[in-house]
Write a protein that holds these residues in place. Structure first.
Motif, PDB file in Angstrom:
ATOM      1  N   THR A  86       1.035  -1.345   0.008  1.00  0.00           N
ATOM      2  CA  THR A  86      -0.239   0.233   0.102  1.00  0.00           C
ATOM      3  C   THR A  86       0.613   1.181  -0.051  1.00  0.00           C
ATOM      4  O   THR A  86       1.889   1.018   0.638  1.00  0.00           O
ATOM      5  N   ARG A 105      -5.426   5.832  -1.371  1.00  0.00           N
ATOM      6  CA  ARG A 105      -4.568   4.554  -1.530  1.00  0.00           C
ATOM      7  C   ARG A 105      -4.136   3.954  -2.439  1.00  0.00           C
ATOM      8  O   ARG A 105      -4.969   4.380  -3.607  1.00  0.00           O
ATOM      9  N   THR A 106      -3.156   3.169  -3.297  1.00  0.00           N
ATOM     10  CA  THR A 106      -3.504   2.124  -3.601  1.00  0.00           C
ATOM     11  C   THR A 106      -2.461   0.725  -3.479  1.00  0.00           C
ATOM     12  O   THR A 106      -1.575   1.528  -2.574  1.00  0.00           O
ATOM     13  N   ASP A 107      -3.094  -0.039  -4.070  1.00  0.00           N
ATOM     14  CA  ASP A 107      -2.074  -1.349  -4.006  1.00  0.00           C
ATOM     15  C   ASP A 107      -1.335  -1.316  -5.210  1.00  0.00           C
ATOM     16  O   ASP A 107      -0.470  -2.360  -5.636  1.00  0.00           O
TER      17      ASP A 107
END
Length: 246
Positions: A86, A105-107
């Motif tokens: 993350t 947020r990003t994965d």
């Protein structure tokens, strides 16, 4: 010949209708005032509840002095960042005088690490900016177009520029480090010292978490100011990733 005028009788109910109209207008005015004063406070409390928890507990890890403890030979070699990490940003907004914290947020995080001679000698981390999202699609559209030119600069990239000792990183242990490197964002590259915590798990992986305070203008990012809502000129980039054997 005489003429006479007949007075028109008052219309029944007209004063009552006027009173009801003025009462309704007064109620609308009060509601508008309440919306202007109370609305931002309600929005702020809701947004604070939606903001993601910090990826680094207690703020960024302090820089640690190089350890003289021996490094396990099992750490030597190449590592790659596993799926599921993350990364994102944390920034404060001001809405009509009310402070609001927003998190994106990003994965979609990739990268590679190399450990050699008990030191982290190479590290690259890339974050896909187009996939960073908040709780508002409209805010995300602004981020990807007006705030950061994602079409031209689709990633944020960190690259290590000097070796970092990893002595004492035993299984189950964690150490605080300062990662010297460059951060590339929105077409600008700056030298940074990235505070991070490195932990070695019992499963054989290594987790790295960190938080880097930034001034957006250093990267050509203009913090939005729409009058009723403005974004602070500073913020934090946060990340939490797991590295496994390449």
């Amino acid at each position: 010949m005489s003429t006479s005028t007949t007075e028109r009788p008052p219309t029944p109910g007209r004063p009552h209708r006027r009173r009801r109209l003025w009462t309704a207008l007064a109620v609308v005015a009060v509601l508008l005032v309440l919306a202007a004063v109370v609305g931002p406070r309600i929005y702020a409390s809701v947004q604070e509840g939606r903001a993601a928890a910090p990826l680094v507990t207690g703020g960024a890890a302090p820089a640690a002095a190089p350890s003289t403890a021996a490094t396990d030979p099992a750490l030597e070699g190449g590592w790659t960042i596993a799926p599921g990490g993350t990364a994102g940003y944390r920034v404060d907004e001001v809405l009509n005088g009310q402070d609001v914290t927003v998190t994106g947020r990003t994965d979609q995080v990739t990268g590679d690490l190399v450990v050699s001679g008990g030191q982290l000698t190479a590290a690259t981390v890339s974050v896909d900016l187009a996939s960073v999202s908040t709780d508002s699609g409209r805010r995300d559209d602004q981020f990807r177009t007006r705030v950061v030119d994602v079409a031209r600069f689709p990633t944020a990239d960190f690259a290590l520029t000097a070796p970092v000792p990893l002595g004492g990183l035993d299984v189950g242990a964690s150490i605080a480090v300062a990662l010297p490197g460059t951060m590339a964002l929105n077409g600008a590259t700056r030298e940074v010292q990235l505070p991070a915590t490195v932990e070695r798990t019992a499963e054989g992986s290594v987790t790295v978490t960190g938080a880097l305070p930034l001034t957006w203008a250093d990267f050509g990012v203009q913090a939005p100011d729409l009058g009723f809502v403005s974004v602070e000129g500073t913020g934090t980039i946060e990340f939490a990733v797991t590295a496994v054997r390449a």
